[in-house]
Write a protein that holds these residues in place. Structure first.
Motif, PDB file in Angstrom:
ATOM      1  N   UNK A 150     -88.049 -46.609  36.265  1.00 12.08           N
ATOM      2  CA  UNK A 150     -88.876 -47.117  35.168  1.00 12.08           C
ATOM      3  C   UNK A 150     -89.618 -48.414  35.507  1.00 12.08           C
ATOM      4  N   UNK A 151     -89.012 -49.388  36.222  1.00 15.03           N
ATOM      5  CA  UNK A 151     -89.764 -50.626  36.512  1.00 15.03           C
ATOM      6  C   UNK A 151     -91.053 -50.387  37.278  1.00 15.03           C
ATOM      7  N   UNK A 152     -91.087 -49.383  38.140  1.00 14.43           N
ATOM      8  CA  UNK A 152     -92.313 -49.121  38.915  1.00 14.43           C
ATOM      9  C   UNK A 152     -93.422 -48.528  38.045  1.00 14.43           C
ATOM     10  N   UNK A 153     -93.052 -47.908  36.935  1.00 13.56           N
ATOM     11  CA  UNK A 153     -94.040 -47.263  36.073  1.00 13.56           C
ATOM     12  C   UNK A 153     -94.377 -48.092  34.834  1.00 13.56           C
ATOM     13  N   UNK A 154     -93.639 -49.172  34.593  1.00 13.92           N
ATOM     14  CA  UNK A 154     -93.875 -49.985  33.411  1.00 13.92           C
ATOM     15  C   UNK A 154     -94.839 -51.112  33.761  1.00 13.92           C
ATOM     16  N   UNK A 155     -96.112 -50.905  33.469  1.00 12.59           N
ATOM     17  CA  UNK A 155     -97.128 -51.901  33.778  1.00 12.59           C
ATOM     18  C   UNK A 155     -97.482 -52.741  32.574  1.00 12.59           C
ATOM     19  N   UNK A 156     -98.763 -52.950  32.369  1.00 15.75           N
ATOM     20  CA  UNK A 156     -99.211 -53.812  31.282  1.00 15.75           C
ATOM     21  C   UNK A 156     -99.052 -53.178  29.915  1.00 15.75           C
ATOM     22  N   UNK A 157     -98.776 -51.888  29.850  1.00 18.78           N
ATOM     23  CA  UNK A 157     -98.619 -51.221  28.564  1.00 18.78           C
ATOM     24  C   UNK A 157     -97.267 -51.511  27.918  1.00 18.78           C
ATOM     25  N   UNK A 158     -96.284 -51.915  28.707  1.00 17.21           N
ATOM     26  CA  UNK A 158     -94.973 -52.187  28.154  1.00 17.21           C
ATOM     27  C   UNK A 158     -94.053 -50.994  28.139  1.00 17.21           C
ATOM     28  N   UNK A 159     -94.539 -49.813  28.500  1.00 21.86           N
ATOM     29  CA  UNK A 159     -93.727 -48.600  28.602  1.00 21.86           C
ATOM     30  C   UNK A 159     -94.166 -47.832  29.849  1.00 21.86           C
ATOM     31  N   UNK A 160     -93.336 -46.941  30.365  1.00 21.21           N
ATOM     32  CA  UNK A 160     -93.667 -46.232  31.623  1.00 21.21           C
ATOM     33  C   UNK A 160     -94.940 -45.394  31.487  1.00 21.21           C
ATOM     34  N   UNK A 161     -95.835 -45.557  32.441  1.00 21.26           N
ATOM     35  CA  UNK A 161     -97.083 -44.786  32.470  1.00 21.26           C
ATOM     36  C   UNK A 161     -97.439 -44.447  33.908  1.00 21.26           C
ATOM     37  N   UNK A 162     -98.350 -43.495  34.057  1.00 23.72           N
ATOM     38  CA  UNK A 162     -98.997 -43.259  35.339  1.00 23.72           C
ATOM     39  C   UNK A 162    -100.462 -43.662  35.193  1.00 23.72           C
ATOM     40  N   UNK A 163    -101.011 -44.246  36.226  1.00 21.25           N
ATOM     41  CA  UNK A 163    -102.395 -44.694  36.225  1.00 21.25           C
ATOM     42  C   UNK A 163    -103.255 -43.572  36.790  1.00 21.25           C
TER      43      UNK A 163
END
Length: 282
Positions: free
Chosen positions: A188-201
């Motif tokens: 999860x830390x690798x996918x949790x960016x500026x959105x605050x929840x896990x995402x893919x770019x």
């Protein structure tokens, strides 16, 4: 009695024990399967219910509201998936039911359990149905996602004086978007960016008639847009630009011969505000 006889007797006892356990397990599974088997009348009843449900969905005026596409678009999608995607009906499920269940899941973020309950199917059947349609959709990539050739100027630019001839060599626009995903807690830390929840770019390129020409998924939410663009330009199935052509991008991407970013500090979007009577603009 020798040691060899003792070993032989132990092996025989082991074989007999394993055979007995296999017989017991087989009988229990047979009873369970027989208990879950439905009669022909019940199967026919469920099939009629599914047909009435599809009829009401397609011709009842609720198609767009329930599965996010119009009736005409639904029929066209079924035809395309059958003709170009290789989607075939099964013994007890039509192509229309395949696509309707797929649209229920992706259009409304529904779980397999709920869709299985609506259509009176097993969860495993719903899962197989979803993946059949998904594979058919992926098979359409070569038909509908094609990178621009740059041989003609898009009419959206050519027919407007404020764009032509200034953007006559532009073939589209590129931008990134974050799509929410579920990943294991350790990742999860690798996918949790500026959105605050896990995402893919997701990096996407589209033409001026709003058609996708390139899509790159899989990068973690913490990855920057510029890093993803650099990967898209180097990979085997890379992002291609016709000779002498370029794409418009935002300030988060690098400025190159093939990527045109706006000037730093220049305001391109103006916000208009409605003033109240008697007030003055500050």
């Amino acid at each position: 009695m020798t040691s060899q006889d003792d070993d032989g007797e132990k092996r025989r006892r082991l074989v007999v024990t394993l055979m007995f356990m296999a017989i017991v397990i087989h009988r229990r599974l047979s009873k369970k399967n027989n208990h879950n088997l439905l009669s022909k009348e019940e199967l026919l009843k469920r099939q009629l219910e599914r047909e009435r449900l599809l009829h009401k969905l397609i011709k009842g005026g609720k198609c767009r509201e329930l599965i996010c596409v119009s009736e005409q678009a639904f029929r066209k999608l079924c035809t395309i998936l059958r003709r170009d995607g290789g989607l075939r009906p099964t013994q007890r499920m039509s192509v229309e039911e395949h696509v309707a269940r797929f649209q229920h899941i992706v259009g409304n973020d529904m779980r397999n359990t709920m869709v299985s309950f609506i259509y009176g199917r097993a969860k495993s059947t719903t899962s197989r149905c979803f993946h059949r349609v998904l594979h058919a959709v992926v098979a359409l990539e070569s038909y509908y996602i094609q990178q621009p050739k740059g041989d003609v100027v898009p009419k959206e630019i050519q027919e407007k004086k404020r764009f032509y001839p200034y953007f006559k060599n532009c073939v589209g626009a590129i931008d990134g978007t974050h799509v929410r995903v579920k990943v294991p807690n350790r990742d999860a830390p690798r996918y949790r960016g500026r959105k605050g929840y896990p995402t893919i770019n997701v990096l996407a390129a589209c033409s001026f008639d709003l058609k996708f020409t390139y899509v790159l998924t899989g990068w973690e939410g913490t990855a920057s847009d510029s890093r993803i663009v650099k990967d898209a330009l180097k990979r085997d199935d890379k992002l291609l630009f016709p000779r002498g052509r370029y794409c418009l991008v935002d300030a988060g991407l690098p400025h190159t011969i093939e990527l045109m970013t706006p000037y730093r500090g220049v305001r391109y979007h103006f916000v208009t505000t409605r003033l109240r009577p008697g007030s003055s603009k500050t």
